[in-house]
Design an enzyme around this catalytic site. Structure first.
Site, PDB file in Angstrom:
ATOM      1  N   LYS A 116      -8.544  32.180 -55.922  1.00 55.96           N
ATOM      2  CA  LYS A 116      -8.250  33.533 -56.404  1.00 55.96           C
ATOM      3  C   LYS A 116      -7.176  33.523 -57.495  1.00 55.96           C
ATOM      4  O   LYS A 116      -7.173  34.388 -58.374  1.00 55.96           O
ATOM      5  CB  LYS A 116      -7.837  34.410 -55.228  1.00 55.96           C
ATOM      6  N   GLU A 183       0.274  39.342 -54.689  1.00 56.79           N
ATOM      7  CA  GLU A 183      -0.151  40.334 -55.663  1.00 56.79           C
ATOM      8  C   GLU A 183       0.275  41.723 -55.186  1.00 56.79           C
ATOM      9  O   GLU A 183       0.558  41.916 -53.993  1.00 56.79           O
ATOM     10  CB  GLU A 183      -1.664  40.290 -55.859  1.00 56.79           C
ATOM     11  N   GLU A 270     -11.458  39.614 -56.876  1.00 54.83           N
ATOM     12  CA  GLU A 270     -11.910  38.234 -56.813  1.00 54.83           C
ATOM     13  C   GLU A 270     -13.412  38.182 -57.043  1.00 54.83           C
ATOM     14  O   GLU A 270     -14.099  39.206 -57.011  1.00 54.83           O
ATOM     15  CB  GLU A 270     -11.592  37.622 -55.441  1.00 54.83           C
ATOM     16  N   ASN A 272     -16.569  36.171 -55.313  1.00 54.27           N
ATOM     17  CA  ASN A 272     -17.013  35.304 -54.227  1.00 54.27           C
ATOM     18  C   ASN A 272     -18.272  34.576 -54.675  1.00 54.27           C
ATOM     19  O   ASN A 272     -19.312  35.194 -54.919  1.00 54.27           O
ATOM     20  CB  ASN A 272     -17.297  36.121 -52.968  1.00 54.27           C
ATOM     21  N   ARG A 274     -20.721  32.974 -53.527  1.00 53.53           N
ATOM     22  CA  ARG A 274     -21.585  32.707 -52.381  1.00 53.53           C
ATOM     23  C   ARG A 274     -22.306  33.991 -52.009  1.00 53.53           C
ATOM     24  O   ARG A 274     -22.070  35.047 -52.588  1.00 53.53           O
ATOM     25  CB  ARG A 274     -20.746  32.239 -51.189  1.00 53.53           C
TER      26      ARG A 274
END
Length: 617
Positions: A116, A183, A270, A272, A274
């Site tokens: 990330k 963050e 982010e 992902n 997948r």
């Protein structure tokens, strides 16, 4: 051409991938830890290979063993599922280096986006390197993986070091990588994501949006597609950003780009790299099988220039073996029975009689409803969960039903703070007050109570049974009279061992009763039959702190020493269960008189952890 696929995963996602493979005529190979030797995914696969390892929770992180298993079983492709090694670039390279087909994005794309911190840098963002009071609240987040593991919200600077330590430990346990970053934490936004699908020829599809705002511990609970109520320009911006992210890393396969939407603005979270847990809602709306598309893309097939048109609305609820009312504590035990109505989709890694253990995520199943409109989809899913048969460990089923029917959710005003605001109300709903009576009447029939046959000429003492319901003991009394059974003003219309019909104020209701040992299920209500004469040796002393779940003691608080004074709610120790750390706190203000565990101890539910003598007693 792919002929045999090994799924480097377990449970629900392995079973779901195997289902598509069977439909396409592709052979399937499962891998399993010792704890999963008889799990459903090993039983439905054509072959199953044991992954050796002393720690079941870490077995699926051994990429070298997975590659060896694929070669030994004659598989020619590997699908990573989600979690575990699904976003591990080294594992993807190892699969490719072994001459196998990798059903996922290129390792370089995984490297660019799976961390990330690197993903944010690629998108022109950067995590915080120093935190001041003005930055609070902040979110400590694992650089690898997801699912809420390795995440902590920090609201006071004094808590930052402890949050970093806990997040690193949890991330290391879950993903084999302890890197974390910090963050800004947006308090009250919506979690919106875009499903993408890309081929090796440069085509990238943005398959609409999903809203995943209902979360606990930063892990999704209810997801839907499309995300409701987004302005058209914002939705178009999200799709454009998602496609741009995919092109930036030459992405291939299925992936998801996640955003936090607040004040009409999209904040990149982010990507992902997948398949996501919530992919079925996108499949339902677009009429696609994303696993089948992954397989075709991996074989080199080209996507059409444009995706199919979306239709209707879909919503998914995750059934977890956990108790939302007690801090979402995971639950274990036998799943005696799980059925849902035929008009919804059920994705699960369990079947009747399977054990839900402590080593893995507590998700039992995903239930998905699709309908022409959002209102119809929500109503359909809530009704299906209400009518489902779910006998086993405590679950979040009731919470899901009430969430789907909550005004803030039905009007699409929900944010990621939904459960922060509403959890106490959603978990404080009273159980059916007549469930103990229905259980008592059914038990009397099942046990052949000779006094149950009807009225007798001589008056008799009332029949009495005791049950535990929602943590409280209930005494049930009934007697036979000239006009039938007298049960505190409730008319007994019918009673046998499995079915009881009661009438109150002219309204009849039917109760289906099922028994497993001393546990009773009366429709959706769970009770425990209590003995007439309890064993006094099982009674715990006041102030006893019992383990709420099975797990491993991973940390003790610095001041958790016998003889010290503790405050109610003060952390004493941490248990790791199902890859998450769970804080165990003092039950009362007083003196810690004994601490019965040390780091590394394995405990079962009900194990005496400590005793705090309440200073108010």
């Amino acid at each position: 051409m792919i002929t045999s696929v090994l799924v480097a995963n377990r449970g629900e996602i392995a079973c779901r991938i195997f289902r598509t493979c069977r439909e396409l005529g592709i052979r399937t190979v499962a891998v399993h830890s010792d704890a999963d030797a008889t799990a459903l995914h090993t039983r439905v696969a054509d072959q199953a290979v044991r992954l050796p390892g002393a720690a079941p929770a870490d077995t699926y992180l051994r990429g070298d063993l997975v590659v060896k298993a694929a070669l030994a079983a004659g598989a020619d492709a590997v699908h990573p599922g989600y979690g575990f090694l699904s976003e591990n670039a080294d594992f993807a390279r190892a699969v490719l280096d072994a001459g196998l087909t990798w059903i996922g994005p290129p390792p370089e794309a995984i490297e660019a986006m799976a961390s990330k911190t690197r993903a944010k840098q690629l998108m022109g963002l950067a995590p915080l390197t120093e935190v001041t009071e003005a930055d609070l609240p902040v979110l400590v987040k694992a650089a690898a993986g997801g699912g809420g593991r390795g995440m902590r919200v920090v609201r006071r600077l004094d808590d930052l070091d402890a949050a970093l330590e806990a997040a690193r430990a949890e991330a290391t346990s879950a993903f084999g990588d302890g890197e974390v970053f910090i963050e800004p934490y947006v308090e009250d936004g919506r979690h919106v994501e875009v499903q993408i699908l890309a081929d090796t020829h440069g085509t990238v599809w943005a398959l609409g949006t999903r809203d995943c705002s209902l979360q606990r511990r930063h892990q999704k609970v209810i997801e839907e597609a499309p995300a409701p109520g987004l302005p058209a320009d914002l939705e178009a911006e999200l799709r454009t950003l998602a496609v741009r992210a995919a092109h930036a890393v030459s992405y291939v396969g299925a992936g998801t780009v996640e955003f936090l939407v607040a004040d009409g603005r999209a904040h990149f979270l982010e990507m992902n790299t997948r398949l996501q847990v919530e992919h079925p809602v996108t499949e339902a709306v677009f009429g696609l099988d994303l696993v089948a598309e992954q397989l075709r893309v991996a074989e080199g097939a080209a996507l059409p220039p444009e995706p199919p048109a979306p239709h209707g609305h879909a919503v998914e609820a995750r059934l977890y073996a956990e108790d939302p009312a007690t801090g979402w504590t995971p639950q274990t035990g036998t799943l005696h029975r799980l059925t849902v109505p035929d008009d919804v989709r059920l994705d699960t890694g369990y079947t009747d009689g399977d054990e839900i253990g402590v080593h893995y995520d507590p998700m039992i199943a995903k239930v998905v409803a699709h309908a022409p409109t959002r209102a119809e989809a929500l109503r359909k899913l809530a009704g299906a969960l209400d009518r489902a048969t779910l006998h086993g460990p405590t679950t979040n089923r009731a919470l899901l039903i009430h969430s789907l029917r909550h005004d803030e959710f039905t009007t699409a005003r929900m944010t990621t703070a939904f459960y922060d605001r509403h959890l106490p109300h959603l978990t404080a709903l009273a159980p059916d007050p007549h469930a103990p009576l229905a259980a008592a009447l059914a038990d009397a029939r099942a046990h052949g109570d000779p006094r149950f046959g009807g009225w007798r000429n001589l008056p008799s003492r009332p029949h009495t049974r005791h049950y535990e319901l929602a943590g409280e003991e209930h005494e049930v009394t009934y007697r036979h009279t000239r006009t039938g059974l007298d049960a505190d003003g409730v008319t007994v219309v019918h009673a046998d061992a499995d079915r009881v019909v009661l009438e109150t104020d002219g309204i009849r209701r039917t109760y289906e009763v099922t028994r497993y040992g001393d546990t009773r299920y009366v429709n959706t209500t769970e009770l425990r039959a209590l003995p007439r004469f309890p064993d006094p040796t099982t009674t715990q002393a006041a102030g006893s702190l019992l383990a709420p779940m099975p797990g491993t003691v991973v940390r003790l608080a610095d001041n958790a020493k016998p003889g010290t004074r503790v405050e109610a709610g003060q952390p004493l120790l941490w248990l790791e269960a199902m890859k998450m750390e769970h804080k165990i706190t003092a039950p009362a203000t007083g003196t810690l008189t004994s601490l019965n565990v040390t780091v590394g101890d394995q405990v079962e539910p009900g194990t005496l952890l400590a005793v705090v003598e309440d200073e108010l007693r």
